[in-house]
Scaffold this motif. Structure first.
Motif, PDB file in Angstrom:
ATOM      1  N   SER A   1      82.048 -46.969   2.663  1.00 30.78           N
ATOM      2  CA  SER A   1      81.102 -48.318   2.657  1.00 30.78           C
ATOM      3  C   SER A   1      79.842 -47.668   2.016  1.00 30.78           C
ATOM      4  N   ALA A   2      79.683 -48.351   1.267  1.00 23.50           N
ATOM      5  CA  ALA A   2      77.666 -48.283   1.054  1.00 23.50           C
ATOM      6  C   ALA A   2      76.990 -48.810   1.890  1.00 23.50           C
ATOM      7  N   LEU A   3      75.907 -47.460   2.162  1.00 24.20           N
ATOM      8  CA  LEU A   3      75.095 -47.609   3.143  1.00 24.20           C
ATOM      9  C   LEU A   3      74.146 -48.378   3.317  1.00 24.20           C
ATOM     10  N   VAL A   4      73.605 -48.518   1.477  1.00 19.57           N
ATOM     11  CA  VAL A   4      72.145 -49.945   0.943  1.00 19.57           C
ATOM     12  C   VAL A   4      73.359 -51.323   1.547  1.00 19.57           C
ATOM     13  N   ARG A   5      72.099 -52.131   1.652  1.00 24.86           N
ATOM     14  CA  ARG A   5      73.309 -53.632   2.400  1.00 24.86           C
ATOM     15  C   ARG A   5      72.106 -54.380   0.570  1.00 24.86           C
ATOM     16  N   PRO A   6      73.496 -55.071   0.186  1.00 26.24           N
ATOM     17  CA  PRO A   6      73.309 -55.458  -1.353  1.00 26.24           C
ATOM     18  C   PRO A   6      71.725 -56.990  -1.432  1.00 26.24           C
ATOM     19  N   TYR A   7      71.386 -57.375  -0.126  1.00 27.96           N
ATOM     20  CA  TYR A   7      70.453 -58.082  -0.222  1.00 27.96           C
ATOM     21  C   TYR A   7      69.598 -57.647  -0.024  1.00 27.96           C
ATOM     22  N   VAL A   8      69.142 -56.268  -0.198  1.00 30.19           N
ATOM     23  CA  VAL A   8      68.233 -55.656   0.060  1.00 30.19           C
ATOM     24  C   VAL A   8      67.230 -55.385  -1.235  1.00 30.19           C
ATOM     25  N   LEU A   9      66.537 -56.642  -0.808  1.00 28.94           N
ATOM     26  CA  LEU A   9      65.653 -55.974  -2.508  1.00 28.94           C
ATOM     27  C   LEU A   9      64.568 -55.293  -2.319  1.00 28.94           C
ATOM     28  N   THR A  10      63.982 -54.003  -3.660  1.00 27.07           N
ATOM     29  CA  THR A  10      63.334 -53.566  -3.689  1.00 27.07           C
ATOM     30  C   THR A  10      61.886 -54.735  -3.415  1.00 27.07           C
ATOM     31  N   PRO A  11      60.557 -53.534  -3.299  1.00 26.22           N
ATOM     32  CA  PRO A  11      59.440 -54.157  -3.278  1.00 26.22           C
ATOM     33  C   PRO A  11      59.233 -55.541  -4.363  1.00 26.22           C
ATOM     34  N   ASP A  12      59.216 -54.335  -6.259  1.00 21.30           N
ATOM     35  CA  ASP A  12      59.660 -55.237  -7.162  1.00 21.30           C
ATOM     36  C   ASP A  12      60.098 -56.555  -7.714  1.00 21.30           C
ATOM     37  N   GLU A  13      61.234 -56.623  -6.749  1.00 23.44           N
ATOM     38  CA  GLU A  13      62.623 -57.035  -6.706  1.00 23.44           C
ATOM     39  C   GLU A  13      62.031 -58.135  -6.883  1.00 23.44           C
ATOM     40  N   ARG A  14      61.183 -58.009  -5.694  1.00 19.82           N
ATOM     41  CA  ARG A  14      60.960 -59.714  -4.495  1.00 19.82           C
ATOM     42  C   ARG A  14      59.753 -60.347  -5.278  1.00 19.82           C
ATOM     43  N   ARG A  15      59.360 -59.466  -5.490  1.00 20.75           N
ATOM     44  CA  ARG A  15      58.116 -59.550  -6.135  1.00 20.75           C
ATOM     45  C   ARG A  15      57.843 -60.892  -7.602  1.00 20.75           C
ATOM     46  N   ARG A  16      58.964 -60.559  -8.632  1.00 21.36           N
ATOM     47  CA  ARG A  16      59.464 -60.563  -9.557  1.00 21.36           C
ATOM     48  C   ARG A  16      60.315 -62.381  -9.269  1.00 21.36           C
ATOM     49  N   GLN A  17      61.622 -61.971  -7.885  1.00 22.69           N
ATOM     50  CA  GLN A  17      61.826 -63.082  -7.268  1.00 22.69           C
ATOM     51  C   GLN A  17      61.198 -64.295  -7.058  1.00 22.69           C
ATOM     52  N   ARG A  18      60.124 -63.967  -6.470  1.00 21.70           N
ATOM     53  CA  ARG A  18      58.882 -65.066  -5.773  1.00 21.70           C
ATOM     54  C   ARG A  18      57.723 -65.247  -7.364  1.00 21.70           C
ATOM     55  N   GLU A  19      57.915 -65.154  -7.879  1.00 15.72           N
ATOM     56  CA  GLU A  19      57.184 -65.091  -9.084  1.00 15.72           C
ATOM     57  C   GLU A  19      58.492 -66.405 -10.533  1.00 15.72           C
ATOM     58  N   ARG A  20      59.487 -66.086 -10.497  1.00 13.56           N
ATOM     59  CA  ARG A  20      60.122 -66.937 -10.343  1.00 13.56           C
ATOM     60  C   ARG A  20      60.789 -68.477 -10.141  1.00 13.56           C
ATOM     61  N   ARG A  21      60.573 -67.916  -8.961  1.00  7.22           N
ATOM     62  CA  ARG A  21      60.451 -69.692  -7.346  1.00  7.22           C
ATOM     63  C   ARG A  21      58.989 -70.576  -8.163  1.00  7.22           C
ATOM     64  N   ARG A  22      58.104 -69.574  -7.372  1.00 10.81           N
ATOM     65  CA  ARG A  22      56.764 -70.219  -8.209  1.00 10.81           C
ATOM     66  C   ARG A  22      56.661 -71.340  -9.544  1.00 10.81           C
ATOM     67  N   ALA A  23      57.598 -69.890 -10.191  1.00  9.58           N
ATOM     68  CA  ALA A  23      57.373 -70.651 -11.961  1.00  9.58           C
ATOM     69  C   ALA A  23      58.354 -72.650 -11.534  1.00  9.58           C
ATOM     70  N   VAL A  24      59.371 -72.130 -11.120  1.00  5.30           N
ATOM     71  CA  VAL A  24      60.207 -72.915 -11.255  1.00  5.30           C
ATOM     72  C   VAL A  24      59.308 -74.445 -10.447  1.00  5.30           C
ATOM     73  N   TYR A  25      58.630 -74.389  -8.938  1.00  6.86           N
ATOM     74  CA  TYR A  25      58.381 -74.837  -8.350  1.00  6.86           C
ATOM     75  C   TYR A  25      57.279 -75.896  -9.108  1.00  6.86           C
ATOM     76  N   LEU A  26      56.511 -74.713 -10.076  1.00  3.66           N
ATOM     77  CA  LEU A  26      55.257 -75.843 -10.777  1.00  3.66           C
ATOM     78  C   LEU A  26      55.525 -76.369 -11.752  1.00  3.66           C
ATOM     79  N   ALA A  27      57.167 -76.065 -12.039  1.00  2.95           N
ATOM     80  CA  ALA A  27      58.096 -76.715 -13.431  1.00  2.95           C
ATOM     81  C   ALA A  27      58.355 -78.138 -13.502  1.00  2.95           C
ATOM     82  N   THR A  28      58.036 -78.143 -12.061  1.00  6.93           N
ATOM     83  CA  THR A  28      58.966 -79.794 -11.590  1.00  6.93           C
ATOM     84  C   THR A  28      58.258 -80.622 -11.634  1.00  6.93           C
ATOM     85  N   PRO A  29      56.251 -80.771 -11.552  1.00 10.12           N
ATOM     86  CA  PRO A  29      55.631 -81.192 -11.980  1.00 10.12           C
ATOM     87  C   PRO A  29      55.593 -81.410 -13.240  1.00 10.12           C
TER      88      PRO A  29
END
Length: 93
Positions: A49-77
């Protein structure tokens, strides 16, 4: 009188309920049946089995995900954010 009432109610219940089915029905002993075989007989290999969990994100992936979530949140208004907010639907403002 109570005995007749109990017998009558038992008879009515016997008429209204379906007969019991399955291994554990009343009055039948099934001791000659073999027990079911075990479900999992082989051991799991932990090295396969793989030792790295698939749901653990790198800091760059976490930053891009946070940016996408912020863009979707701000797009609603109706607030347009992103790398090129001046480009709306492919056009230049």
């Amino acid at each position: 009188m109570l005995d007749l009432t109990v017998r009558f109610l038992a008879w009515v219940l016997w008429l209204c309920t379906p007969p019991p089915r399955g291994r554990h029905r009343l009055g039948i002993r099934t001791s000659s049946l073999a027990p079911p075989p075990p479900r999992h007989t082989e051991r799991l290999d932990g090295a396969a089995s793989a030792l790295v969990r698939p749901y653990v994100l790198t800091p760059d992936e976490r930053r891009r995900q946070r940016e996408r979530r912020r863009a979707v949140y701000l797009a609603t208004p109706g607030i347009d954010v992103g790398p090129h907010p001046h480009l709306i639907h492919g056009g230049v403002r």
